[in-house]
Write a protein that holds these residues in place. Structure first.
Motif, PDB file in Angstrom:
ATOM      1  N   ALA A 157       1.896   4.642 -10.309  1.00 40.69           N
ATOM      2  CA  ALA A 157       4.021   4.903 -10.365  1.00 40.69           C
ATOM      3  C   ALA A 157       4.832   4.646  -9.166  1.00 40.69           C
ATOM      4  O   ALA A 157       5.605   4.093  -8.960  1.00 40.69           O
ATOM      5  CB  ALA A 157       4.354   6.705 -10.703  1.00 40.69           C
ATOM      6  N   ILE A 158       3.862   4.388  -8.066  1.00 43.57           N
ATOM      7  CA  ILE A 158       4.357   4.788  -6.905  1.00 43.57           C
ATOM      8  C   ILE A 158       3.874   3.339  -6.615  1.00 43.57           C
ATOM      9  O   ILE A 158       5.188   2.873  -5.896  1.00 43.57           O
ATOM     10  CB  ILE A 158       3.184   5.272  -6.164  1.00 43.57           C
ATOM     11  CG1 ILE A 158       2.819   6.705  -6.142  1.00 43.57           C
ATOM     12  CG2 ILE A 158       3.517   4.786  -4.415  1.00 43.57           C
ATOM     13  CD1 ILE A 158       2.482   7.429  -4.839  1.00 43.57           C
ATOM     14  N   ALA A 159       3.311   2.641  -7.519  1.00 44.31           N
ATOM     15  CA  ALA A 159       3.500   0.945  -7.039  1.00 44.31           C
ATOM     16  C   ALA A 159       4.464   0.212  -7.681  1.00 44.31           C
ATOM     17  O   ALA A 159       4.674  -0.791  -7.347  1.00 44.31           O
ATOM     18  CB  ALA A 159       1.819   0.521  -8.384  1.00 44.31           C
ATOM     19  N   LEU A 160       5.044   0.977  -8.413  1.00 47.25           N
ATOM     20  CA  LEU A 160       7.167   0.101  -8.914  1.00 47.25           C
ATOM     21  C   LEU A 160       7.208   0.091  -7.697  1.00 47.25           C
ATOM     22  O   LEU A 160       8.454  -1.197  -7.640  1.00 47.25           O
ATOM     23  CB  LEU A 160       7.136   1.828  -9.455  1.00 47.25           C
ATOM     24  CG  LEU A 160       6.983   2.322 -11.113  1.00 47.25           C
ATOM     25  CD1 LEU A 160       8.148   3.331 -11.931  1.00 47.25           C
ATOM     26  CD2 LEU A 160       6.616   0.481 -12.295  1.00 47.25           C
ATOM     27  N   VAL A 161       7.144   0.890  -6.046  1.00 47.11           N
ATOM     28  CA  VAL A 161       7.898   0.046  -4.578  1.00 47.11           C
ATOM     29  C   VAL A 161       7.280  -0.557  -4.714  1.00 47.11           C
ATOM     30  O   VAL A 161       6.100  -0.727  -4.453  1.00 47.11           O
ATOM     31  CB  VAL A 161       7.668   1.542  -3.750  1.00 47.11           C
ATOM     32  CG1 VAL A 161       8.099   0.473  -2.809  1.00 47.11           C
ATOM     33  CG2 VAL A 161       8.008   3.115  -4.638  1.00 47.11           C
ATOM     34  N   PRO A 162       7.793  -2.130  -4.617  1.00 42.72           N
ATOM     35  CA  PRO A 162       7.567  -3.346  -4.078  1.00 42.72           C
ATOM     36  C   PRO A 162       6.681  -2.880  -3.213  1.00 42.72           C
ATOM     37  O   PRO A 162       7.202  -2.899  -1.839  1.00 42.72           O
ATOM     38  CB  PRO A 162       8.943  -4.424  -4.210  1.00 42.72           C
ATOM     39  CG  PRO A 162       9.677  -3.575  -4.905  1.00 42.72           C
ATOM     40  CD  PRO A 162       9.434  -2.308  -4.849  1.00 42.72           C
ATOM     41  N   GLY A 163       5.368  -3.943  -3.024  1.00 43.99           N
ATOM     42  CA  GLY A 163       5.106  -4.766  -1.487  1.00 43.99           C
ATOM     43  C   GLY A 163       3.681  -3.349  -2.306  1.00 43.99           C
ATOM     44  O   GLY A 163       2.926  -3.433  -1.407  1.00 43.99           O
ATOM     45  N   THR A 164       3.947  -2.401  -2.806  1.00 47.79           N
ATOM     46  CA  THR A 164       2.898  -1.042  -2.681  1.00 47.79           C
ATOM     47  C   THR A 164       1.288  -2.248  -3.650  1.00 47.79           C
ATOM     48  O   THR A 164       0.650  -1.614  -3.922  1.00 47.79           O
ATOM     49  CB  THR A 164       2.951   0.199  -3.850  1.00 47.79           C
ATOM     50  OG1 THR A 164       4.054   0.216  -3.016  1.00 47.79           O
ATOM     51  CG2 THR A 164       2.061   1.153  -4.007  1.00 47.79           C
ATOM     52  N   SER A 165       1.797  -2.971  -4.404  1.00 47.70           N
ATOM     53  CA  SER A 165       0.115  -3.288  -5.266  1.00 47.70           C
ATOM     54  C   SER A 165       0.090  -2.369  -5.799  1.00 47.70           C
ATOM     55  O   SER A 165      -1.055  -1.569  -6.238  1.00 47.70           O
ATOM     56  CB  SER A 165      -0.764  -3.886  -4.680  1.00 47.70           C
ATOM     57  OG  SER A 165      -1.585  -4.121  -4.884  1.00 47.70           O
ATOM     58  N   ARG A 166       0.192  -2.688  -7.440  1.00 45.65           N
ATOM     59  CA  ARG A 166      -0.557  -1.702  -8.700  1.00 45.65           C
ATOM     60  C   ARG A 166      -1.725  -1.926  -8.731  1.00 45.65           C
ATOM     61  O   ARG A 166      -2.318  -1.117  -8.734  1.00 45.65           O
ATOM     62  CB  ARG A 166       0.104  -2.724  -9.556  1.00 45.65           C
ATOM     63  CG  ARG A 166       0.012  -1.411 -11.245  1.00 45.65           C
ATOM     64  CD  ARG A 166       0.143  -1.954 -12.968  1.00 45.65           C
ATOM     65  NE  ARG A 166      -0.960  -3.371 -12.553  1.00 45.65           N
ATOM     66  CZ  ARG A 166      -2.329  -2.692 -12.549  1.00 45.65           C
ATOM     67  NH1 ARG A 166      -2.878  -1.683 -12.430  1.00 45.65           N
ATOM     68  NH2 ARG A 166      -3.661  -3.698 -12.597  1.00 45.65           N
ATOM     69  N   SER A 167      -2.482  -3.012  -8.863  1.00 41.18           N
ATOM     70  CA  SER A 167      -3.963  -2.843  -8.336  1.00 41.18           C
ATOM     71  C   SER A 167      -4.247  -2.449  -7.111  1.00 41.18           C
ATOM     72  O   SER A 167      -5.484  -1.144  -7.418  1.00 41.18           O
ATOM     73  CB  SER A 167      -4.364  -4.058  -9.167  1.00 41.18           C
ATOM     74  OG  SER A 167      -3.912  -5.510  -8.112  1.00 41.18           O
ATOM     75  N   GLY A 168      -3.401  -2.586  -6.572  1.00 39.66           N
ATOM     76  CA  GLY A 168      -4.038  -2.073  -5.255  1.00 39.66           C
ATOM     77  C   GLY A 168      -4.177  -0.447  -5.130  1.00 39.66           C
ATOM     78  O   GLY A 168      -5.391   0.144  -4.625  1.00 39.66           O
ATOM     79  N   ILE A 169      -3.472   0.057  -5.396  1.00 38.48           N
ATOM     80  CA  ILE A 169      -3.001   1.527  -5.274  1.00 38.48           C
ATOM     81  C   ILE A 169      -4.108   1.958  -6.369  1.00 38.48           C
ATOM     82  O   ILE A 169      -4.136   3.305  -6.366  1.00 38.48           O
ATOM     83  CB  ILE A 169      -1.255   2.235  -5.353  1.00 38.48           C
ATOM     84  CG1 ILE A 169      -1.704   3.579  -5.107  1.00 38.48           C
ATOM     85  CG2 ILE A 169      -0.961   1.366  -6.448  1.00 38.48           C
ATOM     86  CD1 ILE A 169      -0.153   3.525  -4.530  1.00 38.48           C
ATOM     87  N   THR A 170      -3.808   1.428  -7.235  1.00 42.09           N
ATOM     88  CA  THR A 170      -4.548   2.128  -8.306  1.00 42.09           C
ATOM     89  C   THR A 170      -6.400   1.796  -8.029  1.00 42.09           C
ATOM     90  O   THR A 170      -7.035   2.644  -8.451  1.00 42.09           O
ATOM     91  CB  THR A 170      -4.438   1.695 -10.143  1.00 42.09           C
ATOM     92  OG1 THR A 170      -4.524   0.591  -9.576  1.00 42.09           O
ATOM     93  CG2 THR A 170      -3.174   1.563 -10.340  1.00 42.09           C
ATOM     94  N   ILE A 171      -6.805   1.058  -7.520  1.00 40.81           N
ATOM     95  CA  ILE A 171      -7.824   1.002  -6.942  1.00 40.81           C
ATOM     96  C   ILE A 171      -8.171   1.812  -5.993  1.00 40.81           C
ATOM     97  O   ILE A 171      -9.437   2.550  -5.078  1.00 40.81           O
ATOM     98  CB  ILE A 171      -7.895  -0.743  -6.845  1.00 40.81           C
ATOM     99  CG1 ILE A 171      -8.312  -1.310  -7.677  1.00 40.81           C
ATOM    100  CG2 ILE A 171      -9.222  -0.799  -6.003  1.00 40.81           C
ATOM    101  CD1 ILE A 171      -8.918  -3.185  -7.406  1.00 40.81           C
ATOM    102  N   THR A 172      -7.829   2.097  -5.341  1.00 43.77           N
ATOM    103  CA  THR A 172      -7.600   3.024  -3.734  1.00 43.77           C
ATOM    104  C   THR A 172      -8.019   4.743  -4.161  1.00 43.77           C
ATOM    105  O   THR A 172      -8.412   4.985  -3.673  1.00 43.77           O
ATOM    106  CB  THR A 172      -6.692   2.360  -3.178  1.00 43.77           C
ATOM    107  OG1 THR A 172      -6.052   1.483  -2.421  1.00 43.77           O
ATOM    108  CG2 THR A 172      -6.427   3.791  -2.315  1.00 43.77           C
TER     109      THR A 172
END
Length: 265
Positions: A157-172
């Motif tokens: 859900a945080i990855a909705l903010v541009p630049g976060t990266s959906r795959s990046g933050i979920t892998i993190t």
């Protein structure tokens, strides 16, 4: 939009959607760098459909098994096969689905600023590097529970903010929860299917309501390109994962943040 721009943006979407470097940031930044007119919601829908088809086809065996076992588990009211994983994917999708519906206008109109993309690109890139350094990352998909799914879903859900990266933050998030790189990445990619399908459906309704004139040729180029590049990116990302880890992407994000700061801020 000419075909060369459609091809380049489709290539960017396919390459960055499943790598932990943020596709939304690249789709916003590239027109800014080259002084192109923003491609609009309708084109974003087209390239997202391409990446959705890529992940479904690449994981087609898993997708079929998870969907089948999930339906059987619901019918029999007990866990059958990968029925638990199906439930966890539903749980992991709920936070981003609710946040997207509640904050859609803010995300599209207020969070696409270069300053926000600079901050999220740098911060969440470094956070990915910290997570990749964590020891004892051995957990597999079989060890996951609903709490893991919820926490990864909140990260999504945080990855909705541009630049976060959906795959990046979920892998993190998966790495911080003790998952192996392969487990965190596979769960992230599977989790992309329902949320991307929901996001595409919302954008389709938005495009239909706006009565947008569709450039079908450019859309076809963007969709096909994003599909081909995305399915290739998934394959090589998983193949090289244990060899190279996450740090090449961390370094790329730090460099990108520097370029954003130097050129656009």
């Amino acid at each position: 939009m000419d075909f060369s721009q459609a091809f380049f943006l489709g290539l960017l979407q396919g390459l960055t959607e499943f790598l932990p470097i943020s596709s939304s940031a690249h789709l916003i930044l590239v027109p800014a760098f080259f002084d192109w007119v923003d491609q609009g919601v309708a084109f974003d829908l087209a390239v997202h459909v391409g990446t959705l088809l890529a992940v479904v086809i690449y994981f087609r065996t898993d997708v079929f098994s998870i969907a089948r076992d999930g339906l059987i588990s619901m019918g029999q009211r007990r866990v059958v096969g990968q029925g638990a994983l199906a439930l966890y994917l539903v749980i992991g999708t709920i936070p981003a689905g609710l946040a997207g519906l509640a904050l859609l206008d803010i995300i599209d109109n207020e969070l696409r600023a270069v300053e926000i993309i600079f901050a999220t690109t740098l911060f969440f890139g470094l956070l990915l590097g910290v997570a990749d350094w964590m020891p004892k990352r051995q957990r597999t998909l079989d060890s996951l529970n609903w709490k893991d799914a919820l926490l990864v879903g909140i990260a999504q859900a945080i990855a909705l903010v541009p630049g976060t990266s959906r795959s990046g933050i979920t892998i993190t998030a998966g790495l911080f929860l003790g998952m192996s790189r392969e487990t965190a990445s596979r769960f992230s990619f599977l989790l992309a299917i329902p949320i991307t399908a929901l996001a595409s459906a919302v954008k389709l309704l938005e495009v239909a309501a706006a009565d947008t004139i569709v450039d079908w040729g450019a859309f076809l180029v963007g969709t096909v390109t994003s599909f081909v590049i995305a399915i290739t990116a998934i394959h090589f990302f998983l193949k090289w994962l244990n060899k190279v880890g996450m740090w090449p992407y961390v370094i790329y994000r730090v460099i990108l943040a520097g370029v954003i700061y130097a050129v656009l801020m």
